[in-house]
Motif scaffolding. Structure first.
Motif, mmCIF file in Angstrom:
data_model
loop_
_atom_site.group_PDB
_atom_site.id
_atom_site.type_symbol
_atom_site.label_atom_id
_atom_site.label_comp_id
_atom_site.label_asym_id
_atom_site.label_seq_id
_atom_site.Cartn_x
_atom_site.Cartn_y
_atom_site.Cartn_z
ATOM 1 N N ARG A 1 0.819 -1.218 0.000
ATOM 2 C CA ARG A 1 0.000 0.000 0.000
ATOM 3 C C ARG A 1 0.853 1.269 0.000
ATOM 4 O O ARG A 1 0.400 2.320 -0.423
ATOM 5 C CB ARG A 1 -0.944 0.005 1.204
ATOM 6 C CG ARG A 1 -2.067 -1.029 1.092
ATOM 7 C CD ARG A 1 -3.015 -0.970 2.279
ATOM 8 N NE ARG A 1 -3.678 0.310 2.425
ATOM 9 C CZ ARG A 1 -4.822 0.649 1.811
ATOM 10 N NH1 ARG A 1 -5.414 -0.210 1.005
ATOM 11 N NH2 ARG A 1 -5.364 1.833 2.011
ATOM 12 N N ASP A 2 2.100 1.182 0.463
ATOM 13 C CA ASP A 2 2.982 2.352 0.494
ATOM 14 C C ASP A 2 3.775 2.538 -0.799
ATOM 15 O O ASP A 2 4.524 3.504 -0.926
ATOM 16 C CB ASP A 2 3.945 2.273 1.668
ATOM 17 C CG ASP A 2 3.251 2.535 2.995
ATOM 18 O OD1 ASP A 2 2.244 3.271 2.998
ATOM 19 O OD2 ASP A 2 3.712 2.007 4.018
ATOM 20 N N THR A 3 3.615 1.625 -1.751
ATOM 21 C CA THR A 3 4.329 1.733 -3.023
ATOM 22 C C THR A 3 3.830 2.936 -3.807
ATOM 23 O O THR A 3 2.622 3.122 -3.967
ATOM 24 C CB THR A 3 4.116 0.455 -3.869
ATOM 25 O OG1 THR A 3 4.527 -0.683 -3.107
ATOM 26 C CG2 THR A 3 4.887 0.513 -5.169
ATOM 27 N N GLU A 4 4.755 3.746 -4.297
ATOM 28 C CA GLU A 4 4.370 4.893 -5.110
ATOM 29 C C GLU A 4 4.092 4.425 -6.535
ATOM 30 O O GLU A 4 4.875 3.682 -7.116
ATOM 31 C CB GLU A 4 5.479 5.946 -5.109
ATOM 32 C CG GLU A 4 5.025 7.273 -5.662
ATOM 33 C CD GLU A 4 6.050 8.361 -5.464
ATOM 34 O OE1 GLU A 4 6.804 8.603 -6.422
ATOM 35 O OE2 GLU A 4 6.096 8.939 -4.363
ATOM 36 N N VAL A 5 2.952 4.842 -7.079
ATOM 37 C CA VAL A 5 2.532 4.409 -8.415
ATOM 38 C C VAL A 5 2.145 5.636 -9.240
ATOM 39 O O VAL A 5 1.874 6.712 -8.706
ATOM 40 C CB VAL A 5 1.346 3.420 -8.343
ATOM 41 C CG1 VAL A 5 1.753 2.116 -7.668
ATOM 42 C CG2 VAL A 5 0.159 4.040 -7.614
ATOM 43 N N THR A 6 2.103 5.451 -10.552
ATOM 44 C CA THR A 6 1.722 6.524 -11.468
ATOM 45 C C THR A 6 0.313 6.257 -11.984
ATOM 46 O O THR A 6 0.014 5.163 -12.451
ATOM 47 C CB THR A 6 2.695 6.592 -12.652
ATOM 48 O OG1 THR A 6 4.013 6.793 -12.152
ATOM 49 C CG2 THR A 6 2.338 7.729 -13.591
ATOM 50 N N VAL A 7 -0.523 7.275 -11.921
ATOM 51 C CA VAL A 7 -1.897 7.171 -12.411
ATOM 52 C C VAL A 7 -1.892 7.201 -13.929
ATOM 53 O O VAL A 7 -1.093 7.891 -14.548
ATOM 54 C CB VAL A 7 -2.754 8.328 -11.855
ATOM 55 C CG1 VAL A 7 -4.147 8.330 -12.455
ATOM 56 C CG2 VAL A 7 -2.809 8.264 -10.338
ATOM 57 N N SER A 8 -2.796 6.465 -14.532
ATOM 58 C CA SER A 8 -3.007 6.504 -15.971
ATOM 59 C C SER A 8 -4.388 7.091 -16.279
ATOM 60 O O SER A 8 -4.532 7.930 -17.160
ATOM 61 C CB SER A 8 -2.879 5.095 -16.559
ATOM 62 O OG SER A 8 -3.023 5.122 -17.945
ATOM 63 N N GLU A 9 -5.399 6.639 -15.544
ATOM 64 C CA GLU A 9 -6.762 7.160 -15.688
ATOM 65 C C GLU A 9 -7.424 7.207 -14.316
ATOM 66 O O GLU A 9 -7.259 6.298 -13.515
ATOM 67 C CB GLU A 9 -7.607 6.259 -16.599
ATOM 68 C CG GLU A 9 -7.148 6.200 -18.027
ATOM 69 C CD GLU A 9 -8.002 5.265 -18.865
ATOM 70 O OE1 GLU A 9 -9.148 4.981 -18.482
ATOM 71 O OE2 GLU A 9 -7.503 4.817 -19.893
ATOM 72 N N MET A 10 -8.181 8.278 -14.097
ATOM 73 C CA MET A 10 -8.904 8.410 -12.840
ATOM 74 C C MET A 10 -10.209 9.152 -13.087
ATOM 75 O O MET A 10 -10.383 9.786 -14.127
ATOM 76 C CB MET A 10 -8.056 9.127 -11.791
ATOM 77 C CG MET A 10 -7.741 10.558 -12.102
ATOM 78 S SD MET A 10 -6.479 11.378 -11.038
ATOM 79 C CE MET A 10 -6.617 10.635 -9.468
ATOM 80 N N LYS A 11 -11.114 9.063 -12.123
ATOM 81 C CA LYS A 11 -12.387 9.766 -12.247
ATOM 82 C C LYS A 11 -12.138 11.272 -12.247
ATOM 83 O O LYS A 11 -11.239 11.769 -11.552
ATOM 84 C CB LYS A 11 -13.326 9.401 -11.094
ATOM 85 C CG LYS A 11 -13.826 7.972 -11.163
ATOM 86 C CD LYS A 11 -14.734 7.659 -10.007
ATOM 87 C CE LYS A 11 -15.212 6.216 -10.081
ATOM 88 N NZ LYS A 11 -16.057 5.859 -8.932
ATOM 89 N N VAL A 12 -12.952 11.981 -12.996
ATOM 90 C CA VAL A 12 -12.832 13.432 -13.097
ATOM 91 C C VAL A 12 -12.903 14.076 -11.714
ATOM 92 O O VAL A 12 -12.123 14.974 -11.395
ATOM 93 C CB VAL A 12 -13.922 13.996 -14.036
ATOM 94 C CG1 VAL A 12 -14.023 15.493 -13.939
ATOM 95 C CG2 VAL A 12 -13.658 13.584 -15.467
ATOM 96 N N LYS A 13 -13.812 13.605 -10.866
ATOM 97 C CA LYS A 13 -13.948 14.205 -9.534
ATOM 98 C C LYS A 13 -12.688 14.017 -8.701
ATOM 99 O O LYS A 13 -12.354 14.865 -7.879
ATOM 100 C CB LYS A 13 -15.165 13.638 -8.800
ATOM 101 C CG LYS A 13 -15.067 12.171 -8.433
ATOM 102 C CD LYS A 13 -16.321 11.697 -7.739
ATOM 103 C CE LYS A 13 -16.189 10.253 -7.301
ATOM 104 N NZ LYS A 13 -17.427 9.790 -6.659
#
Length: 121
Positions: free
Chosen positions: A72-84
């Motif tokens: 859970r502490d691993t840093e990750v890069t977002v690709s797609e997320m909800k607009v809100k």
């Protein structure tokens, strides 16, 4: 009108046109690309288990990444997320509005979502 000049200007890699599309359809749960946002995996799972992350060049949901053994502490890069959710990370720099030839109110849309993740019409 879909010139997409704004896509090149966001420092977080958020596609500002996604905010406009979400506002028109009154759906803050639409997904938008956001390629320069880094979060901890636990934060991504808690925010949206179906958020799409880029892990070593592969797109997986936050839940799938957790199931693959990433902590859970691993840093990750977002690709797609909800607009809100993307609105929460937006620095409100205004770069998305500057190149718009028809003056779409992207900043107003983002500000509207920032508080409670809803369109306040």
């Amino acid at each position: 009108y879909n010139c997409v000049l704004c896509r090149k200007t966001c420092p977080l890699g958020i596609d500002p046109y996604g905010f406009v599309t979400a506002a028109i359809s009154n759906d803050p749960n639409l997904y938008v690309t956001a390629t320069n946002i880094r979060v901890r995996l636990g934060e991504a799972v808690d925010l949206d288990p179906y958020m799409v992350l880029n892990i070593k060049g592969l797109n997986v949901t936050a839940t799938q990444a957790l199931d693959q053994g990433l902590g859970r502490d691993t840093e990750v890069t977002v690709s797609e997320m909800k607009v809100k959710d993307a609105a929460k990370y937006c620095p409100l720099c205004g770069n998305c509005e500057k190149p718009c030839p028809i003056n779409l109110p992207v900043m107003k849309i983002i500000e509207d979502l920032k508080d409670d993740g809803k369109f306040n019409r």
